[in-house]
Scaffold this motif. Structure first.
Motif, PDB file in Angstrom:
ATOM      1  N   ALA C 177       8.282  -3.863   2.124  1.00 27.05           N
ATOM      2  CA  ALA C 177       7.672  -2.729   2.828  1.00 27.05           C
ATOM      3  C   ALA C 177       7.270  -1.631   1.852  1.00 27.05           C
ATOM      4  N   THR C 178       8.170  -1.290   0.927  1.00 22.85           N
ATOM      5  CA  THR C 178       7.843  -0.217  -0.020  1.00 22.85           C
ATOM      6  C   THR C 178       6.747  -0.662  -0.982  1.00 22.85           C
ATOM      7  N   VAL C 179       6.744  -1.948  -1.315  1.00 23.19           N
ATOM      8  CA  VAL C 179       5.695  -2.453  -2.209  1.00 23.19           C
ATOM      9  C   VAL C 179       4.329  -2.288  -1.562  1.00 23.19           C
ATOM     10  N   LEU C 180       4.237  -2.691  -0.296  1.00 20.66           N
ATOM     11  CA  LEU C 180       2.955  -2.572   0.391  1.00 20.66           C
ATOM     12  C   LEU C 180       2.526  -1.118   0.484  1.00 20.66           C
ATOM     13  N   ARG C 181       3.508  -0.270   0.789  1.00 19.95           N
ATOM     14  CA  ARG C 181       3.168   1.144   0.923  1.00 19.95           C
ATOM     15  C   ARG C 181       2.663   1.683  -0.410  1.00 19.95           C
ATOM     16  N   ALA C 182       3.303   1.272  -1.514  1.00 14.65           N
ATOM     17  CA  ALA C 182       2.894   1.762  -2.836  1.00 14.65           C
ATOM     18  C   ALA C 182       1.530   1.216  -3.227  1.00 14.65           C
ATOM     19  N   ALA C 183       1.172   0.064  -2.663  1.00 17.20           N
ATOM     20  CA  ALA C 183      -0.078  -0.577  -3.081  1.00 17.20           C
ATOM     21  C   ALA C 183      -1.297  -0.009  -2.374  1.00 17.20           C
ATOM     22  N   VAL C 184      -1.105   0.681  -1.272  1.00 20.04           N
ATOM     23  CA  VAL C 184      -2.250   1.099  -0.460  1.00 20.04           C
ATOM     24  C   VAL C 184      -3.223   1.996  -1.223  1.00 20.04           C
ATOM     25  N   LEU C 185      -2.725   3.104  -1.763  1.00 21.00           N
ATOM     26  CA  LEU C 185      -3.651   4.031  -2.411  1.00 21.00           C
ATOM     27  C   LEU C 185      -4.294   3.437  -3.657  1.00 21.00           C
ATOM     28  N   PRO C 186      -3.513   2.789  -4.539  1.00 21.77           N
ATOM     29  CA  PRO C 186      -4.176   2.191  -5.708  1.00 21.77           C
ATOM     30  C   PRO C 186      -5.216   1.150  -5.311  1.00 21.77           C
ATOM     31  N   ALA C 187      -4.888   0.323  -4.314  1.00 24.32           N
ATOM     32  CA  ALA C 187      -5.841  -0.702  -3.904  1.00 24.32           C
ATOM     33  C   ALA C 187      -7.090  -0.061  -3.344  1.00 24.32           C
TER      34      ALA C 187
END
Lengths: 341, 514, 315
Positions: C177-187
């Motif tokens: 869950a935290t990985v996906l959340r961290a990936a949103v803005l960079p992606a």
């Protein structure tokens, strides 16, 4: 025969609303149940556009500016919305089998795409119906060919698929936009036979657009001749072809080569050319090229009127009952051979 | 379902993911602020070089090694000298060329074993034999544990540099024979006697995270040290992102804060220690034009160091000599640098060959302060008829240009990491002097004098002589002295910024409001 | 549906990847030898004595003749040994293993965003070609391509992550869950620069498909709405964009370097730039290998997808 499809006073426009150009103006005709109706004319006459207008598939930039389209349902002629009749009542066969079949779909899926969308056929039902349809249109190996891609089939077979696709939704009217123009003569013959057979078996009406008079003669019961965006003559095929009631039709027929046409002389063409949509004259549009024209023709409003002594209707002031000095019908006809190929 | 639904679905998905869970971070960074948990999150931009003292070289390691490992001696917080560490005291016998270290009795490794003389003796040997940093310990002949808490170190030559050396991050105290593990196993999970114990090192590299927890056997435990329970170091390559993370409460402390970043924060959030990093200009005297001393002196006189320092307003001061300031025994030259354009032009006329000069300057183009300074330099030197072409590269290329002699001018920062000025002097002596073709005789002599005496007056005189000699030769020219600052959140207490890159993490407290 | 011809195609392409990768490794190796910068000095610092530097060079194997170094390296790779970083502290294999998932997740999420953004905007723009919406979208697309990714990253951090607290301000996560959340803005930052290119291709494909005879034939047969768009527009319009997407993925990969730097993500892209700065041969070579394989696989997948979508393409 009771009418099934009626087009009245159709006007198609293109270009800016302030200064529109009208590729089709005040076109009207009627098609009866089980009748094959030909819409004939040279390229640029507006016949294809007229056909597309019937089902509302006008190209970008062309819009219907006037006229009524009616279809007979539940015993009465009613105007229809395109969404109602596409795939349910009216079907269409297109000209270029190359481009009219989706290259990324298998033939079987393509044929049943319409009914699956319209009537919600299940996948399984669709698959077996596809094979039946392909058999009906005379495909040599319907089961195998249903799984094939369009690019794997020959032109003639593709056109059969096109027809099957149009038939799949059980229309009562089949619109055909020059379906044989892109095919060679032998294949053309097969397709025409197919269309004739289907029409008889299913009791379909057909509206057949073409520039090929011979095809019209073979397939159609009645015909409308179009020139420069207008219908100039309508009537039964035998009548129009032997006793035309408009100088343009006569000229067309005269210029058709037959077995008796002498080979050592140029074909009898109509002098001049059809005016483009932008420069059509007021009054009778054929007048500038017509050997029988009178000054009054230039001011003539377009109307299809009854012709005395003929079941056909004509727009010519000198032939129809429009008050012009009559033309000798024999003059119109000669030197027309006794029959065409 | 059509394209609108697709778009809406995408937005909904993002919103869902975003909505799950709370946001990060503690409260604001004001003086009344508190943080919920008693852990310290540190941000830095330089990764560690490894978990062994031998590999310690960059700012990341310099900060982290002392947290995990204990040192025999440590820096006084004001940077004025060394103080006791694991060694409670030491004696130096110059004639016998021995140091005797008396260890404290209450130092313990994180695995519970007490620190004994055997551990320390073992450690000395590891330092001396280290593949990367062993050369610094060449004054060590042998180390012997004479009893449980006494270690006698024999030297190869008289040396007063050793105490300072023992505060370095390379002087890490290990358990004897690595507590029975192979070096590889040991450094995968190091055991040290520092305030914090190693927990994990995730994603080694430019975005690594190092987690440490309180070492209950640390000798400062009776005083409640360390005060925080956990230290997490987050390394990131982008300073702007770090600033935002700090402002958002995700970082409590930032190391190596630059002037640009610091100016975005409130004054009470920034700790700027005294400047102790030198930035120098190297002139290659082996090149034909620069072989002329008059040109080199002219260049030095033409530099407006005040203008250069203003690039990092508040974080830099004009240099007086080539060495870092605010380091014990650092003294300015007899005549500090002055900006004298007229004198510079006169010197230019004194040259043997008065042809116009074009020189290329190599520098680390990724540093914006360096780039700005270099452009200012170019404009300043243009006034005396020296045309400068800029050659931005990276630091590796700068070093290789230096060592191969393939340069006209270079910019470099020899900084101090220990409380003695002889550290950067050794750097200039072994690298920059040879690379710029300077005569090392005097510097070598004074270095030896300074590192073999215990008298400050003698040390100061030696350093002054070195500074004057550098001015005379003008192959290494001082530009500015810089501070590396820290950003500190409002709820962090007990933090003292030292002029060196390390600080006492054990003294730091977090105001948790409990 | 996939007959043996296509399996053979995949196999052949994978085999082709081997000489390609070898050549690439050789090129990178040669370049590293030519470029100035001494790996030993990067490890020990410029004040290190010549003896220390030489010892480190021996340890790194840099004292051998160049061709020997390369052969030894190939030999080690064949057994799966990628060596260690120059400081000797970490195995390159471990570095790759820890960094690869990060970069992969970033690329995957970026690809998803790219496809969604491009798909939605292409459909919107193609509704009325040359209309107001179409023109506006084209302007935004030009902006998207032109905007520097690192700037956009900071803007997202400052303008979205910081005020809302819904996303971490840089850094990665440790649970899915935290990985996906961290990936949103960079992606998102990554895909903004790439999506417009895909959008343009898709848009023109959609417009062309809508103008085609087979589209009209389908309409005549009664197909409409989403079924019409899906079967007779997107399916046909998707073919060029799919191969474009494969090419764009390599663009995403290089963009990932910037994004990983801006957001402080522990991925491979950043490791590669750092390794280049430090002249860390083993890391550079190892990552080059990984990247070239990734590019090969992505292009392969793209080609297979195209063949899958367009039966006219012979493989």
């Amino acid at each position: 025969m009771s009418p099934l499809l009626r087009i009245t006073d159709l006007v198609l426009e293109t270009g800016p609303a302030a200064a529109p150009v009208r590729p089709v103006s005040h076109v009207g005709f009627e098609v009866a149940h089980g009748e094959a109706f030909g819409l004939v004319g040279e390229s640029g006459s507006g016949k294809s556009l007229t056909l597309r207008a019937v089902i509302g598939l006008l190209p970008e930039g062309v819009r219907q500016a006037g006229g009524t389209l009616e279809l007979e349902r539940d015993g009465a002629m009613r105007p229809y919305r395109f969404a109602e009749v596409r795939g349910r009542g009216i079907g269409m066969v297109f000209q270029e089998p190359m481009t009219a079949l989706n290259p990324t779909m298998r033939v079987g899926d393509l044929v049943t795409a319409g009914p699956r969308a319209r009537y919600g056929w299940s996948r399984r039902a669709a698959r077996s119906r596809a094979v039946d349809l392909l058999a009906e249109v005379g495909m040599p190996d319907p089961k195998a060919q249903a799984r094939m891609w369009p690019h794997q089939l020959s032109g003639g077979l593709r056109q059969r698929v096109m027809i099957a696709m149009a038939l799949a939704t059980e229309p009562s009217v089949l619109l055909c936009d020059e379906p044989t123009t892109a095919l060679d003569v032998a294949v053309q013959d097969q397709i025409l036979r197919l269309l004739h057979r289907i029409r008889t078996e299913r009791g379909l009406s057909i509206v057949f657009v073409t520039h090929d008079l011979g095809v019209v003669r073979r397939l159609c019961d009645r015909v409308a001749v179009m020139y420069a965006g207008q219908v100039v003559e309508t009537g039964r095929v035998e009548e129009v072809f032997t006793r035309p009631t408009h100088p343009y039709s006569a000229g067309l027929l005269r210029s058709m080569p037959t077995q008796d046409t002498p080979r050592d002389r140029p074909l009898a063409a109509i002098p001049g050319g059809q005016p483009g949509a932008g420069d059509r004259p007021e009054g009778c549009r054929f007048a500038p090229r017509c050997g029988h024209a009178l000054p009054a023709c230039a001011g003539l409003a377009h109307v299809l009127a009854a012709v005395p002594g003929s079941p056909s209707r004509s727009a010519c002031i000198r032939v129809a009952d429009l008050g012009g000095p009559p033309l000798d019908r024999e003059a119109l006809l000669s030197p027309l051979p006794g029959g065409t190929a | 379902m059509n394209n609108w639904t697709k778009l809406a679905a995408a937005i909904a998905a993002v919103a869902l993911v975003a909505g799950c869970g709370s946001g990060g971070g503690a409260g604001d960074s004001g003086t009344g602020a508190v943080k919920a948990s008693n852990d310290l999150v540190i941000g830095r931009t330089v990764a560690v070089d490894g978990m062994s003292g031998d590999s310690c070289y960059g700012a990341g390691s310099i900060s982290t090694m002392p947290m995990i490992y204990g040192n025999l001696l440590t820096n006084k917080p004001d940077g004025s000298g060394v103080q006791a560490g694991i060694a409670a005291s030491y004696d130096y016998d110059a004639s016998a060329r021995t140091y005797t270290f008396h260890l404290r009795e209450d130092a313990g490794f994180s695995n519970g074993s007490p620190v004994t003389a055997a551990d320390v003796a073992f450690s000395f040997e590891q330092w001396r034999d280290g593949k990367t940093s062993g050369a610094y310990y060449d004054m060590i002949k042998s180390a012997e544990a004479t009893d449980g808490h006494t270690v006698v170190v024999r030297l190869t030559r008289p040396d007063t540099f050793l105490p300072a050396l023992l505060t370095w991050c390379t002087s890490t105290v290990y358990p004897d024979r690595y507590a029975g593990k192979t070096p590889e196993e040991f450094f995968a999970e190091p055991i040290g006697a520092g305030p914090f114990a190693f927990v994990s090192w995730q994603n080694p590299g430019p975005s690594e995270t190092i987690t440490l927890k309180k070492n209950p056997h640390y000798y400062g435990a009776p005083n409640g040290e360390p005060h925080v329970d956990t230290v997490i170091t987050k390394t990131s390559a982008d300073a702007a992102q770090q600033m935002l993370a700090f402002q958002g409460g995700q970082l409590d402390l930032i190391e190596q804060l630059t002037a640009d970043e610091g100016n975005q924060l409130a004054p009470e959030q920034v700790r700027i220690p005294q400047p102790s990093q030198a930035r120098d200009l190297m002139l290659n005297s082996k090149r034909p034009a620069l072989a002329d001393l008059a040109l080199r002196k002219a260049i030095s006189a033409a530099i407006d160091r005040q203008a250069l320092a203003s690039v990092q307003q508040g974080y830099a001061v004009p240099a007086e000599g080539i060495l870092p300031t605010n380091v014990p025994n650092s003294v300015p030259p007899t005549k500090p640098y002055t900006y004298d354009l007229a004198a510079a032009k006169a010197l230019m006329a004194e040259r043997a060959d008065t042809k116009p000069v074009t020189l290329a300057i190599g520098f680390d183009g990724s540093s914006s302060t360096v780039s700005t300074m270099v452009q200012l330099l170019r404009d300043q030197l243009a006034k005396i008829g020296v045309e400068v072409t800029l050659k931005p590269t990276d630091s590796a290329t700068v070093y290789s240009m230096g060592s191969s002699g393939d340069f006209d001018m270079l910019i470099s920062d020899p900084s101090a990491i220990s409380p003695t000025v002889f550290d950067p002097i050794s750097f200039v002596l072994t690298a920059w002097y040879p690379w710029t073709g300077a005569d090392t005789k005097l510097m070598k002599e004074k270095f030896t004098t300074g590192t073999s005496t215990t008298e400050d007056a003698v040390k100061d005189a030696a350093v002054r002589a070195i500074q004057d000699d550098a001015q005379e030769q003008s192959t290494v020219i001082g530009l500015v002295n810089m501070s590396t600052a820290f950003a500190v959140a409002g709820y962090v207490e007990g933090f003292t910024a030292t002029p060196f890159l390390s600080y006492d993490a054990a003294a730091i407290r977090i105001r948790t409001g409990r | 549906m996939i007959h043996s011809g296509r399996f053979g195609f995949v196999g052949r392409r994978l085999l082709q990847a081997i000489p390609l990768t070898l050549v690439l490794l050789l090129l990178v190796f040669a370049m590293l030898k030519v470029v100035p910068g001494d790996p030993a000095m990067q490890v020990a610092g410029p004040r290190a004595s010549a003896a220390t530097l030489q010892a480190i060079r021996v340890q790194l194997g840099l004292d051998q003749p160049v061709w020997e170094q390369f052969l030894h390296y190939l030999g080690r790779i064949a057994t799966g040994d990628f060596g260690t970083t120059a400081t000797g502290s970490t195995k390159v294999g471990t570095l790759i293993a820890s960094g690869a998932p990060v970069t992969l997740v970033l690329l995957a999420v970026s690809t998803v965003f790219t496809v969604l953004i491009a798909g939605a905007t292409a459909l919107l723009a193609a509704r009325r070609p040359d209309g107001l919406v179409d023109r506006m979208i084209n302007v935004m697309a030009a902006f998207g391509v032109g905007v520097p990714t690192f700037w956009l990253g900071i803007v997202l951090l400052a303008g979205v992550a910081l005020p809302t607290g819904a996303f971490p301000i840089g850094g990665w996560g440790d649970t899915p869950a935290t990985v996906l959340r961290a990936a949103v803005l960079p992606a998102l930052a990554l895909s903004v620069s790439v999506a417009p290119v895909l959008m343009a291709s898709l848009r023109s494909g959609i417009v062309e498909a809508r103008r085609s005879e087979y589209h009209a034939a389908a309409q005549a047969a009664g197909v409409r709405g989403w079924k019409l768009t899906r079967g007779f527009v997107l399916r046909n319009a998707a073919v060029p964009p799919v191969s474009l997407l494969a090419a764009l993925t390599t663009l995403l990969l290089s963009g990932a370097v910037v994004v990983e730097s801006t957001f402080g993500l522990p991925g491979l892209g950043l490791s590669l730039t750092q390794a280049a700065q430090n002249r860390d041969f083993n890391v550079i070579q190892g990552l080059t290998l990984v990247f070239s394989l990734a590019v090969v696989v992505v292009n392969l997948v793209g080609d297979v997808l195209v063949a899958f979508l367009d039966p006219r393409v012979m493989v």
